[in-house]
Design an enzyme around this catalytic site. Structure first.
Site, short mmCIF file in Angstrom:
data_model
loop_
_atom_site.label_atom_id
_atom_site.label_comp_id
_atom_site.label_asym_id
_atom_site.label_seq_id
_atom_site.Cartn_x
_atom_site.Cartn_y
_atom_site.Cartn_z
N ARG A 1 0.43 -8.40 13.63
CA ARG A 1 -0.21 -7.37 12.81
C ARG A 1 -1.19 -8.01 11.82
O ARG A 1 -2.25 -7.47 11.52
CB ARG A 1 0.85 -6.54 12.06
CG ARG A 1 1.59 -5.57 12.98
CD ARG A 1 2.89 -5.12 12.37
NE ARG A 1 2.73 -4.22 11.25
CZ ARG A 1 3.66 -4.03 10.30
NH1 ARG A 1 4.81 -4.69 10.36
NH2 ARG A 1 3.45 -3.19 9.33
N LYS B 1 0.83 -1.21 0.00
CA LYS B 1 0.00 0.00 0.00
C LYS B 1 0.87 1.26 0.00
O LYS B 1 0.57 2.21 -0.70
CB LYS B 1 -0.89 0.06 1.26
CG LYS B 1 -1.89 -1.05 1.37
CD LYS B 1 -2.86 -0.79 2.52
CE LYS B 1 -2.19 -0.64 3.87
NZ LYS B 1 -1.58 -1.85 4.42
N ARG C 1 -8.65 1.42 10.16
CA ARG C 1 -8.20 0.07 10.47
C ARG C 1 -9.32 -0.75 11.12
O ARG C 1 -9.18 -1.94 11.30
CB ARG C 1 -7.07 0.10 11.50
CG ARG C 1 -5.67 0.39 10.98
CD ARG C 1 -4.99 -0.84 10.46
NE ARG C 1 -3.61 -1.06 10.86
CZ ARG C 1 -2.56 -0.37 10.49
NH1 ARG C 1 -2.68 0.68 9.74
NH2 ARG C 1 -1.36 -0.72 10.87
N ARG D 1 12.41 -1.72 11.46
CA ARG D 1 11.33 -1.27 12.35
C ARG D 1 11.07 -2.35 13.38
O ARG D 1 11.06 -3.53 13.07
CB ARG D 1 10.06 -1.06 11.53
CG ARG D 1 9.95 0.32 10.95
CD ARG D 1 8.86 0.42 9.90
NE ARG D 1 7.60 -0.18 10.33
CZ ARG D 1 6.51 -0.21 9.55
NH1 ARG D 1 6.55 0.31 8.34
NH2 ARG D 1 5.39 -0.75 9.97
N ARG E 1 12.18 -7.98 3.26
CA ARG E 1 12.33 -6.55 3.56
C ARG E 1 13.33 -6.35 4.72
O ARG E 1 14.18 -5.48 4.67
CB ARG E 1 10.96 -5.96 3.92
CG ARG E 1 10.96 -4.48 4.12
CD ARG E 1 9.58 -3.91 3.84
NE ARG E 1 8.79 -3.73 5.06
CZ ARG E 1 7.49 -3.42 5.08
NH1 ARG E 1 6.82 -3.29 3.96
NH2 ARG E 1 6.85 -3.26 6.20
#
Ligand code: AMP
Length: 197
Positions: free
Chosen positions: A150, A13, A88, A139, A127
């Site tokens: 998540r 996204k 969300r 992160r 990633r």
């Protein structure tokens, strides 16, 4: 143009949103980025959000809706914005509708980037490896455990948004497993249809 991009973490996204910023002159509003900035700046919101974010949970609706409401009033949003990571929850989606209505406007498009969760996990691992290889910092919520959390949060709280927007005939979907350019082309087709309508 006011756009919501839906899709699980790692669906691309952010990449698509950045493209739309360049091609459509809209502002990308990522609640994740805004919250990370608040954490880094040590603001009251940041202090409240930090632990929840590190664990991969969802920050309270009140906090998130507040930062979005303030942000879309800023002058650079006058030409439109693309919401990435917000809403969300169905409660946030309802609050967003109300918020926009109170400002005399509404969403132009809701686009869901549909992906396969198993492939997402391997994307996130890649990633992490790439970031480390480039000497970057990963992160905290990009470790596989927090990422799985998540995904669970997405499935439980965010996936129902598809039905919410579909029920009011606002949902468009794109296949996020295609190459980035192809996903981008499909999103463009949808947005061109909105402009022409
Ligand atoms: P993201 O970069 O969109 O994956 O967001 C990173 C983290 O910020 C999420 O795991 C949540 O803890 C928090 N967050 C971002 N957007 C929201 C939102 N709309 N509602 C609640 N929490 C959010």
């Amino acid at each position: 143009m006011k756009i919501v991009l839906l899709g699980p973490p790692g669906a691309g996204k952010g990449t698509q949103a950045q493209r739309l910023v360049a091609s459509r002159g809209v502002v990308q509003l990522s609640t994740g980025d805004m919250l990370r900035a608040a954490v880094a700046a040590g603001t009251r919101v940041g202090l409240q959000a930090k632990a929840v974010m590190d664990a991969g949970g969802l920050v309270s609706d009140e906090i998130v809706i507040g930062i979005v409401s303030d942000r879309i009033d800023e002058p650079d949003c006058a030409n439109g914005f693309i919401l990435d990571g917000f809403p969300r929850t169905v409660a946030q989606a309802e609050a967003l509708d109300k918020l926009l209505k109170s400002k005399g406007t509404e969403l132009d498009a809701v686009i869901e980037v549909v992906v396969d969760e198993a492939i997402l996990l391997s994307r996130i691992e890649k990633r992490v490896q790439e970031t480390l290889a480039n000497g970057g910092t990963v992160r905290k919520d990009d470790n596989p455990d927090a990422f799985k959390q998540r995904l669970v949060a997405y499935r439980e709280q965010t996936a129902p948004l598809s039905a919410f927007y579909a029920s009011s005939d606002r949902l468009k979907t794109v296949d996020g497993m295609q190459p980035i350019d192809r996903v981008a082309a499909q999103i463009d087709e949808i947005l061109d249809g909105v402009v022409a309508a």
